[in-house]
Motif scaffolding. Sequence first.
Motif, PDB file in Angstrom:
ATOM      1  N   VAL A   1      11.106  -2.158-106.352  1.00  0.00           N
ATOM      2  CA  VAL A   1      11.254  -3.461-105.712  1.00  0.00           C
ATOM      3  C   VAL A   1      12.394  -3.481-105.970  1.00  0.00           C
ATOM      4  N   LEU A   2      13.117  -3.802-107.677  1.00  0.00           N
ATOM      5  CA  LEU A   2      14.235  -4.530-108.077  1.00  0.00           C
ATOM      6  C   LEU A   2      15.514  -3.118-108.061  1.00  0.00           C
ATOM      7  N   ASN A   3      14.074  -2.090-108.368  1.00  0.00           N
ATOM      8  CA  ASN A   3      15.538  -1.331-107.660  1.00  0.00           C
ATOM      9  C   ASN A   3      17.002  -1.074-107.270  1.00  0.00           C
ATOM     10  N   VAL A   4      18.253  -1.205-107.348  1.00  0.00           N
ATOM     11  CA  VAL A   4      19.083  -0.621-106.660  1.00  0.00           C
ATOM     12  C   VAL A   4      19.144   0.799-106.655  1.00  0.00           C
TER      13      VAL A   4
ATOM     14  N   ALA B   1       8.248  -9.661-109.440  1.00  0.00           N
ATOM     15  CA  ALA B   1       9.742  -9.144-109.517  1.00  0.00           C
ATOM     16  C   ALA B   1      10.897 -10.159-109.801  1.00  0.00           C
ATOM     17  N   LEU B   2      10.624 -11.271-109.120  1.00  0.00           N
ATOM     18  CA  LEU B   2      11.547 -11.985-108.989  1.00  0.00           C
ATOM     19  C   LEU B   2      11.541 -12.655-110.983  1.00  0.00           C
ATOM     20  N   LEU B   3       9.942 -13.226-111.381  1.00  0.00           N
ATOM     21  CA  LEU B   3      10.160 -13.547-112.202  1.00  0.00           C
ATOM     22  C   LEU B   3      10.853 -12.831-113.751  1.00  0.00           C
ATOM     23  N   ILE B   4      10.612 -11.461-113.585  1.00  0.00           N
ATOM     24  CA  ILE B   4      11.155 -10.345-114.068  1.00  0.00           C
ATOM     25  C   ILE B   4      12.230 -10.423-113.815  1.00  0.00           C
ATOM     26  N   TYR B   5      13.062 -10.733-113.111  1.00  0.00           N
ATOM     27  CA  TYR B   5      14.281 -10.512-112.774  1.00  0.00           C
ATOM     28  C   TYR B   5      14.663 -11.714-113.551  1.00  0.00           C
ATOM     29  N   THR B   6      14.284 -12.389-113.264  1.00  0.00           N
ATOM     30  CA  THR B   6      15.019 -13.703-113.893  1.00  0.00           C
ATOM     31  C   THR B   6      14.839 -14.442-114.937  1.00  0.00           C
ATOM     32  N   ALA B   7      13.951 -13.732-115.871  1.00  0.00           N
ATOM     33  CA  ALA B   7      13.970 -14.206-117.079  1.00  0.00           C
ATOM     34  C   ALA B   7      14.846 -12.925-117.446  1.00  0.00           C
ATOM     35  N   THR B   8      14.387 -11.834-117.405  1.00  0.00           N
ATOM     36  CA  THR B   8      15.622 -11.140-117.993  1.00  0.00           C
ATOM     37  C   THR B   8      17.380 -11.301-117.747  1.00  0.00           C
TER      38      THR B   8
ATOM     39  N   ASN C   1      -0.078 -11.723 -98.407  1.00  0.00           N
ATOM     40  CA  ASN C   1       0.311 -12.781 -99.979  1.00  0.00           C
ATOM     41  C   ASN C   1       0.117 -12.182-100.318  1.00  0.00           C
ATOM     42  N   ALA C   2      -0.822 -10.795-101.394  1.00  0.00           N
ATOM     43  CA  ALA C   2      -0.856 -10.153-102.594  1.00  0.00           C
ATOM     44  C   ALA C   2       1.232 -10.214-102.522  1.00  0.00           C
ATOM     45  N   LEU C   3       1.569  -9.041-101.665  1.00  0.00           N
ATOM     46  CA  LEU C   3       2.787  -8.560-101.396  1.00  0.00           C
ATOM     47  C   LEU C   3       3.673  -9.678-101.681  1.00  0.00           C
ATOM     48  N   MET C   4       3.740 -11.094-101.708  1.00  0.00           N
ATOM     49  CA  MET C   4       4.742 -11.787-101.820  1.00  0.00           C
ATOM     50  C   MET C   4       4.068 -12.162-103.208  1.00  0.00           C
ATOM     51  N   TRP C   5       3.386 -11.677-103.893  1.00  0.00           N
ATOM     52  CA  TRP C   5       2.938 -11.668-105.539  1.00  0.00           C
ATOM     53  C   TRP C   5       3.538 -11.469-105.962  1.00  0.00           C
ATOM     54  N   ILE C   6       4.283  -9.846-105.849  1.00  0.00           N
ATOM     55  CA  ILE C   6       4.219  -8.674-106.536  1.00  0.00           C
ATOM     56  C   ILE C   6       6.247  -9.242-106.313  1.00  0.00           C
ATOM     57  N   MET C   7       6.682  -9.454-104.749  1.00  0.00           N
ATOM     58  CA  MET C   7       8.126  -9.818-104.590  1.00  0.00           C
ATOM     59  C   MET C   7       8.020 -11.002-105.515  1.00  0.00           C
TER      60      MET C   7
ATOM     61  N   LYS D   1      19.351  -5.761-100.954  1.00  0.00           N
ATOM     62  CA  LYS D   1      19.945  -4.798-101.394  1.00  0.00           C
ATOM     63  C   LYS D   1      18.664  -4.657-103.233  1.00  0.00           C
ATOM     64  N   LEU D   2      18.020  -5.898-102.584  1.00  0.00           N
ATOM     65  CA  LEU D   2      16.360  -5.731-103.568  1.00  0.00           C
ATOM     66  C   LEU D   2      15.425  -5.515-102.607  1.00  0.00           C
ATOM     67  N   LEU D   3      14.931  -6.391-102.221  1.00  0.00           N
ATOM     68  CA  LEU D   3      13.617  -6.193-101.666  1.00  0.00           C
ATOM     69  C   LEU D   3      13.272  -6.500 -99.925  1.00  0.00           C
ATOM     70  N   ILE D   4      12.271  -6.290 -99.656  1.00  0.00           N
ATOM     71  CA  ILE D   4      12.117  -6.070 -97.825  1.00  0.00           C
ATOM     72  C   ILE D   4      12.358  -7.322 -96.975  1.00  0.00           C
ATOM     73  N   ASN D   5      12.654  -7.048 -96.357  1.00  0.00           N
ATOM     74  CA  ASN D   5      13.423  -8.457 -95.246  1.00  0.00           C
ATOM     75  C   ASN D   5      12.515  -9.012 -94.517  1.00  0.00           C
ATOM     76  N   ALA D   6      11.797  -7.478 -93.516  1.00  0.00           N
ATOM     77  CA  ALA D   6      10.487  -7.878 -92.909  1.00  0.00           C
ATOM     78  C   ALA D   6       9.170  -7.607 -93.682  1.00  0.00           C
ATOM     79  N   ILE D   7       7.445  -7.726 -92.997  1.00  0.00           N
ATOM     80  CA  ILE D   7       6.694  -7.471 -93.940  1.00  0.00           C
ATOM     81  C   ILE D   7       6.691  -6.473 -93.080  1.00  0.00           C
ATOM     82  N   TYR D   8       6.204  -5.490 -93.514  1.00  0.00           N
ATOM     83  CA  TYR D   8       4.739  -4.368 -93.006  1.00  0.00           C
ATOM     84  C   TYR D   8       4.276  -4.103 -92.936  1.00  0.00           C
TER      85      TYR D   8
END
Length: 567
Positions: free
Chosen positions: A63-66, A474-481, A465-471, A450-457
Amino acid sequence: MASLDDFDDDNEQVTAELGNLGLTAAGFDYFNLDEPIEFCIGKIGSHVKFKSSEIVKLLCCQVLNVPYQSLYGTQEFYRNRPLQALINRKDVTFEQLDRNVLSRTLDAIAEFGPERLFLRCSAKVAEKLGLKVESVHLDSTSFHYSGEPRIEDGCNIVLDQGYSRDNHPELGQINELMLCDELSKLPIFENCVSGHVHDKTSFRKVITDYWDSIKAQFKDLRYLTGDSALCTSPIAKEAKAHGIKMVTRIPDKNNEATSCREMLKAHPEQLVPVDKNNPEGTKAMWCGEGKLGDETVKKLLVQNELLYSTKKRTITKRAEKELDKVNSQLKKLWTQPCKCKADAEQELKKITAKLKLVKLTDAGISYEEVQKYTHKGRHGKDEQKVTVAVKVRAEAELDDTAIEQKIKEDTYYVICTNDVERNWTMAELIGVYKKQSVVERNWRCLKDKKLLINAIYLELPSRINALMWIMTTALLIYTATEYLMRKKMQEQKLTIPSPDHKVQLEKPSLMRLYQYIGNSGIVLQCNRSSGKVSVLGLPTEVKLVLVAMGDEWCRYYLKSYYQDKAF
């Protein structure tokens, strides 16, 4: 003519793309996220190919890959990347990352409860960073869904239409709420609701259904800040019952806000600069106490003239839209005339009564009778035509005075707090409210293509709901880093270059670091004959940042780590 033999296929050298995967994987390890994930949704048995924490780690890395990658192609994504090294396993391959494995992980997240699981993860991160969370900000956004709206048994989320922040009101959507720490910007709680649910309802449920659990993880938490959707009587009542100190904005049409504007008209001299050293900056005035239902609040009227240009664009656009609508209505009074003048006057009155930023032109209003004979065929010599309809001719134009007045009014807003015992300064209360932008920044990051999905597939609401948790994880890791990176860079006085390499950035976003790493073409290279492993392409500035952050953050960029690992 070219043939397959003409292509260079060097079997001696094995390469794998690394990029920023090492940074995300290091963040997952550093914050010990495997512990709460395995404790809550871990599975054991010979049939288990991947641990739940390993799947989550790999998905967050993806998810956080660029540049941007969709979760739809996880197998292909890890085809030429060091999958085994990232999770320190030699007995797995990228082919095993199939849809069944990923779906079972999403089902496990949904079954345990994304809200509960995210709370445990965010508490783990906050503990590692040594954060004392005292004040949080609440906001929501929507993610549109390209498929057909679905209802799933056992899941209370419906993918249906609602107020779209994505400019796709014609599509179904899911709404996500997020609580973020005021100082670190760290998301500490997330919750998804049906697309049609209003913020007033979902904000209240955060307090009634989840606040005790949030408080159990973050014991120092006292203040909750939100936009005007938080400013309701039921929410104020629940806030008091749960011991929450609340800061919010009063809706402009609320009587409490109206009384503040009337007070301003009566005593304009009380509007003073918030910062005495900056007389041209934000101005404000205390407006005493008011009521949200039965709860007492302290009110502050704020004027921010810096909003003038923004409000001018917004309101002018609104006025132009109103003008098009009114002219269309007036044209209809001409092309589809009324039966009599009285009806025409009544219809015109309905239109003019709703005018806000538009007025009728000085040319005035004219009525034209449509006359016809009462029957067909030959008409008598003395027979007269009768009026069968009345047309109205009128034109509208922008009301510059009303527009200017509305722009000025909208540069004022009223904020309030139920913490009436605290001796607030204007700057303190405004400062707390303005930090609402920390949530909005996270939304922008979460929706960045550049980071995450735009529309849910996906199709099932529970898996979405679980996919939103994954996203959001990933944001939690991004912000903390990013928080840790900026802290260490400031301590060590480190910089990385801007994209054009003309400026050295002392406080870059993590996205800029990701971009710099991605553009550097960092790869792992292994010689099959000698077994020598190399990490190529890592810029010196990035090495210095990683060293400053600590040994754990360097791990995936050190050749020694890969000596006995397959990739």
